[in-house]
Design an enzyme around this catalytic site. Structure first.
Site, short mmCIF file in Angstrom:
data_model
loop_
_atom_site.label_atom_id
_atom_site.label_comp_id
_atom_site.label_asym_id
_atom_site.label_seq_id
_atom_site.Cartn_x
_atom_site.Cartn_y
_atom_site.Cartn_z
N ASN A 41 68.49 7.27 47.38
CA ASN A 41 68.22 6.96 48.79
C ASN A 41 66.06 7.38 48.71
O ASN A 41 65.75 8.52 47.72
CB ASN A 41 68.52 7.70 50.03
CG ASN A 41 68.74 9.25 49.37
OD1 ASN A 41 68.89 9.64 48.16
ND2 ASN A 41 68.80 10.07 50.98
N ILE A 42 65.78 6.58 49.59
CA ILE A 42 64.30 6.64 49.12
C ILE A 42 63.68 6.06 50.43
O ILE A 42 63.70 5.47 51.09
CB ILE A 42 63.33 5.25 48.44
CG1 ILE A 42 63.97 5.17 46.90
CG2 ILE A 42 61.65 5.31 48.56
CD1 ILE A 42 63.63 3.75 46.20
N GLU A 43 63.09 7.15 51.21
CA GLU A 43 62.63 7.80 52.40
C GLU A 43 61.04 7.29 52.50
O GLU A 43 60.46 7.85 51.76
CB GLU A 43 63.40 9.03 53.22
CG GLU A 43 64.14 9.19 53.00
CD GLU A 43 64.63 10.88 53.83
OE1 GLU A 43 65.78 11.38 54.56
OE2 GLU A 43 63.73 11.29 53.68
N CYS A 52 68.30 3.28 51.29
CA CYS A 52 69.78 3.86 51.37
C CYS A 52 70.28 3.59 49.67
O CYS A 52 69.70 2.66 49.48
CB CYS A 52 70.60 3.51 51.74
SG CYS A 52 71.18 3.12 52.82
N GLU A 54 72.63 2.78 47.59
CA GLU A 54 73.64 1.70 48.40
C GLU A 54 72.80 0.06 47.99
O GLU A 54 72.81 -0.68 46.71
CB GLU A 54 74.39 1.68 48.90
CG GLU A 54 75.52 2.12 48.43
CD GLU A 54 75.00 3.40 49.64
OE1 GLU A 54 75.88 4.57 50.04
OE2 GLU A 54 74.09 3.69 50.34
N CYS A 85 77.17 4.09 54.65
CA CYS A 85 77.00 3.82 55.75
C CYS A 85 77.14 2.73 56.32
O CYS A 85 77.57 1.93 55.38
CB CYS A 85 75.60 4.02 56.69
SG CYS A 85 74.02 2.70 55.12
N CYS A 88 75.10 -0.38 54.66
CA CYS A 88 75.42 -0.47 53.26
C CYS A 88 77.16 -1.13 52.84
O CYS A 88 76.93 -1.48 52.37
CB CYS A 88 74.97 1.33 52.93
SG CYS A 88 73.49 1.37 52.09
#
Length: 130
Positions: A41-43, A52, A54, A85, A88
């Site tokens: 995940n990369i915010e 996300c 995935e 989620c 995803c």
């Protein structure tokens, strides 16, 4: 055999960028070409507009030229058996078959495996829509 996916997901999770949620997640896909594609995940500050794990793994798979997912593993260090989620689930479904395996993990490895059609029983049928 899914242990290699778990290890790839755990390795990917260690590279996540989650400064806002503090919730690292890793995912690893075994594609139809037999290769493993991983993502974390990369915010971004415009939360929740990041990626996300995935989604990142699917992006790596597509950019490498693979088309279909045979199996996927998801690992989050703060939540055992973390499942994808809702968004995803649909993304995975679009590159999967009903019997694609989804492995849910804890810190020791794969603990539960479900089929894609169990994870998202009413996915949009892309062959009808697209």
């Amino acid at each position: 055999m899914a242990n290699d996916l778990f290890e790839a997901a755990r390795t990917a999770m260690a590279k996540c960028h989650a400064p806002y949620s503090q919730f690292p997640v890793g995912a690893a896909i075994r594609a139809d070409d037999g290769r493993i594609y991983a993502g974390a995940n990369i915010e971004v500050v415009s939360f929740p507009e990041g990626w996300c794990a995935e989604t990142t793994a699917i992006g790596h798979m597509v950019m490498a030229g693979a088309k279909r997912i045979r199996e996927v593993a998801v690992f989050a260090e703060k939540l055992d058996l973390c499942s994808p989620c809702g968004g995803c689930r649909q993304r995975l479904a679009e590159f999967s078959d009903a019997d694609t395996l989804v492995h849910l993990c804890d810190a020791e490895g794969v603990k539960k495996t479900v089929r894609m059609d169990e994870l998202l029983p009413f996915a949009f049928a892309t062959e009808v829509i697209g």
